[in-house]
Design an enzyme around this catalytic site. Structure first.
Site, PDB file in Angstrom:
ATOM      1  CD  GLU A   1     -52.783 -19.064 -10.333  1.00 18.02           C
ATOM      2  OE1 GLU A   1     -51.667 -19.126  -9.764  1.00 18.02           O
ATOM      3  OE2 GLU A   1     -53.607 -19.991 -10.303  1.00 18.02           O
ATOM      4  CG  ASN A   2     -46.569 -16.375 -13.408  1.00 19.37           C
ATOM      5  OD1 ASN A   2     -45.680 -16.880 -12.724  1.00 19.37           O
ATOM      6  ND2 ASN A   2     -47.151 -15.227 -13.037  1.00 19.37           N
TER       7      ASN A   2
ATOM      8  N   GLY B   1     -39.954  -7.640 -13.279  1.00 22.06           N
ATOM      9  CA  GLY B   1     -40.521  -6.659 -14.209  1.00 22.06           C
ATOM     10  C   GLY B   1     -40.291  -5.238 -13.724  1.00 22.06           C
TER      11      GLY B   1
ATOM     12  NE  ARG C   1     -46.498 -12.662 -14.954  1.00 22.63           N
ATOM     13  CZ  ARG C   1     -45.529 -12.216 -14.190  1.00 22.63           C
ATOM     14  NH1 ARG C   1     -44.351 -11.930 -14.715  1.00 22.63           N
ATOM     15  NH2 ARG C   1     -45.705 -12.039 -12.905  1.00 22.63           N
TER      16      ARG C   1
ATOM     17  NE  ARG D   1     -43.448  -7.956 -17.230  1.00 24.72           N
ATOM     18  CZ  ARG D   1     -43.675  -7.885 -15.906  1.00 24.72           C
ATOM     19  NH1 ARG D   1     -43.800  -6.718 -15.328  1.00 24.72           N
ATOM     20  NH2 ARG D   1     -43.775  -8.983 -15.207  1.00 24.72           N
TER      21      ARG D   1
ATOM     22  CG  ASP E   1     -43.083 -10.558  -7.210  1.00 26.91           C
ATOM     23  OD1 ASP E   1     -43.081 -10.545  -8.464  1.00 26.91           O
ATOM     24  OD2 ASP E   1     -44.009 -10.087  -6.524  1.00 26.91           O
ATOM     25  N   GLY E   2     -40.437  -9.328  -8.649  1.00 27.32           N
ATOM     26  CA  GLY E   2     -39.949  -7.979  -8.905  1.00 27.32           C
ATOM     27  C   GLY E   2     -39.071  -7.834 -10.140  1.00 27.32           C
TER      28      GLY E   2
ATOM     29  NE  ARG F   1     -44.721 -11.824  -3.763  1.00 26.02           N
ATOM     30  CZ  ARG F   1     -45.782 -12.240  -4.408  1.00 26.02           C
ATOM     31  NH1 ARG F   1     -46.610 -13.058  -3.818  1.00 26.02           N
ATOM     32  NH2 ARG F   1     -46.040 -11.836  -5.650  1.00 26.02           N
TER      33      ARG F   1
HETATM   34  C1  IPE Z   1     -45.691 -15.092  -8.098  1.00 23.76           C
HETATM   35  O1  IPE Z   1     -45.436 -13.823  -8.542  1.00 23.76           O
HETATM   36  C2  IPE Z   1     -45.160 -16.099  -9.083  1.00 23.76           C
HETATM   37  C3  IPE Z   1     -43.705 -16.197  -9.220  1.00 23.76           C
HETATM   38  C4  IPE Z   1     -42.831 -15.502  -8.552  1.00 23.76           C
HETATM   39  C5  IPE Z   1     -43.254 -17.156 -10.172  1.00 23.76           C
HETATM   40  P1  IPE Z   1     -46.502 -12.969  -9.390  1.00 23.76           P
HETATM   41  O2  IPE Z   1     -45.817 -11.711  -9.726  1.00 23.76           O
HETATM   42  O3  IPE Z   1     -47.011 -13.788 -10.512  1.00 23.76           O
HETATM   43  O4  IPE Z   1     -47.671 -12.765  -8.354  1.00 23.76           O
HETATM   44  P2  IPE Z   1     -48.786 -11.633  -8.288  1.00 23.76           P
HETATM   45  O5  IPE Z   1     -49.493 -11.639  -9.599  1.00 23.76           O
HETATM   46  O6  IPE Z   1     -48.093 -10.336  -8.035  1.00 23.76           O
HETATM   47  O7  IPE Z   1     -49.642 -12.029  -7.121  1.00 23.76           O
HETATM   48  C1  IPE Z   2     -41.168 -12.515 -10.910  1.00 20.42           C
HETATM   49  O1  IPE Z   2     -41.097 -11.219 -11.359  1.00 20.42           O
HETATM   50  C2  IPE Z   2     -40.908 -13.525 -11.992  1.00 20.42           C
HETATM   51  C3  IPE Z   2     -42.097 -14.271 -12.423  1.00 20.42           C
HETATM   52  C4  IPE Z   2     -43.303 -14.159 -11.960  1.00 20.42           C
HETATM   53  C5  IPE Z   2     -41.882 -15.230 -13.476  1.00 20.42           C
HETATM   54  P1  IPE Z   2     -42.344 -10.516 -12.032  1.00 20.42           P
HETATM   55  O2  IPE Z   2     -42.298 -10.781 -13.496  1.00 20.42           O
HETATM   56  O3  IPE Z   2     -43.596 -10.898 -11.357  1.00 20.42           O
HETATM   57  O4  IPE Z   2     -42.003  -8.984 -11.768  1.00 20.42           O
HETATM   58  P2  IPE Z   2     -43.009  -7.844 -11.320  1.00 20.42           P
HETATM   59  O5  IPE Z   2     -43.743  -8.345 -10.112  1.00 20.42           O
HETATM   60  O6  IPE Z   2     -43.925  -7.601 -12.465  1.00 20.42           O
HETATM   61  O7  IPE Z   2     -42.131  -6.694 -11.003  1.00 20.42           O
HETATM   62 MG    MG Z   3     -44.627 -10.159  -9.777  1.00 19.35          MG
END
Ligand code: IPE
Ligand code: IPE
Ligand code: MG
Length: 259
Positions: free
Chosen positions: A81-82, A37, A85, A47, A34-35, A202
């Site tokens: 859930e992605n 973006g 986006r 992003r 995560d992170g 995480r």
């Molecule tokens: C979880 O991260 C999914 C992945 C890392 C692929 P998200 O960024 O989608 O989760 P939330 O929305 O912050 O809970």
């Molecule tokens: C994790 O990074 C990658 C995926 C969920 C695909 P994010 O895209 O969730 O990055 P943030 O949480 O918005 O920083």
């Molecule tokens: Mg995220």
């Protein structure tokens, strides 16, 4: 009385004995990457650039896990859930998976890595499904580390799919609901051939599961790293492994010393 995981108090078959006995390296590490973006935002980049850099971090993490003797690494690459986006980001992530398989599969195979993919296939583009099938088929007989890619994965969706299978079997008279066991459920999950994670990492400072491995995480240790995924390097990985090795896992019993 001294109670250890090997005492008669725990039901046989429910204790991940191998994991309990290992005091150093987790057998299975699952990572919520995560992170991406926020990493990009902090640099004034789109992003998608965070996701691109995140793929490099993934390559490094796979290499490092192999060096540390970890047997299974699961990475959360796209959640059920992605899809909510923006379409441009979703299609970028689909393209990134495609490129990962196309560019890295032969190298993973040469490294004797077995690739498994968990998550729903329904709703994915046929081209992507074919690539995922190819990755699993090519590496099926490999005996090194197993890389589990959680793609279009959601823990609730996975449990729901298993429940549907069980309900169908019961309706067909092939299963007696009264004799349903935990094994009946776990053997119908996408992870049926994969041990439960010992450690879930995480990144990015968020402290939630976001629908990752809900069933399998029952006794996992959690480590939340403040590092954004694109910056997650060998040192950050080792810090998480060190934190794991300092934990005491009890699996519902009391500690080995009786304390
Ligand atoms: C979880 O991260 C999914 C992945 C890392 C692929 P998200 O960024 O989608 O989760 P939330 O929305 O912050 O809970
Ligand atoms: C994790 O990074 C990658 C995926 C969920 C695909 P994010 O895209 O969730 O990055 P943030 O949480 O918005 O920083
Ligand atoms: Mg995220």
């Amino acid at each position: 009385m001294t109670t250890s995981p090997d005492s008669g108090l725990l039901k046989p078959g429910q204790i991940p004995r191998e994991a309990a006995k290992r005091h150093g390296v987790p057998r299975h590490v699952a990572i919520i990457m995560d992170g991406n973006g926020r990493w990009a935002n902090a640099r004034g980049l789109p992003r998608t650039e965070g996701h691109r850099q995140g793929l490099d971090a993934l390559r490094g993490a796979i290499r490092h896990a192999g060096q540390r003797g970890i047997d299974f690494v699961t990475v959360y690459s796209f959640s059920s859930e992605n899809w909510s986006r923006p379409p441009t980001e979703v299609s970028f992530l689909m393209g990134l998976l495609r490129r990962f398989v196309q560019r890295d599969l032969s190298e993973l195979h040469q490294a004797n890595i077995r690739v498994r993919v968990i998550g729903a296939r329904a709703g994915l583009e046929p081209g992507i499904c074919a690539l995922l099938d190819e990755a699993e088929a090519l590496t099926r007989a490999n005996t090194g580390m197993t890389l589990v890619v959680a793609f279009n994965y959601g823990g609730r969706d996975e449990i729901l799919r298993a429940a549907r299978q069980l309900a169908e079997a019961a309706a067909a008279g092939q299963l007696d609901p009264a004799s349903l066991s935990e094994q009946d459920i776990s053997s119908r999950l996408d992870t049926s051939d994969i041990p439960d994670p010992d450690l879930i990492i995480r990144t990015s400072g968020e402290q939630r599961l976001s629908n990752f491995l809900l069933w399998q995480a029952a006794y996992a240790e959690f480590v939340f790293s403040p590092v954004m995924w694109p910056d997650f390097d060998a040192a950050a990985f080792d810090a998480a492994l060190d934190a794991f090795s300092a934990r005491e896992r009890r699996f519902g019993a009391v500690s080995a010393g009786g304390g």
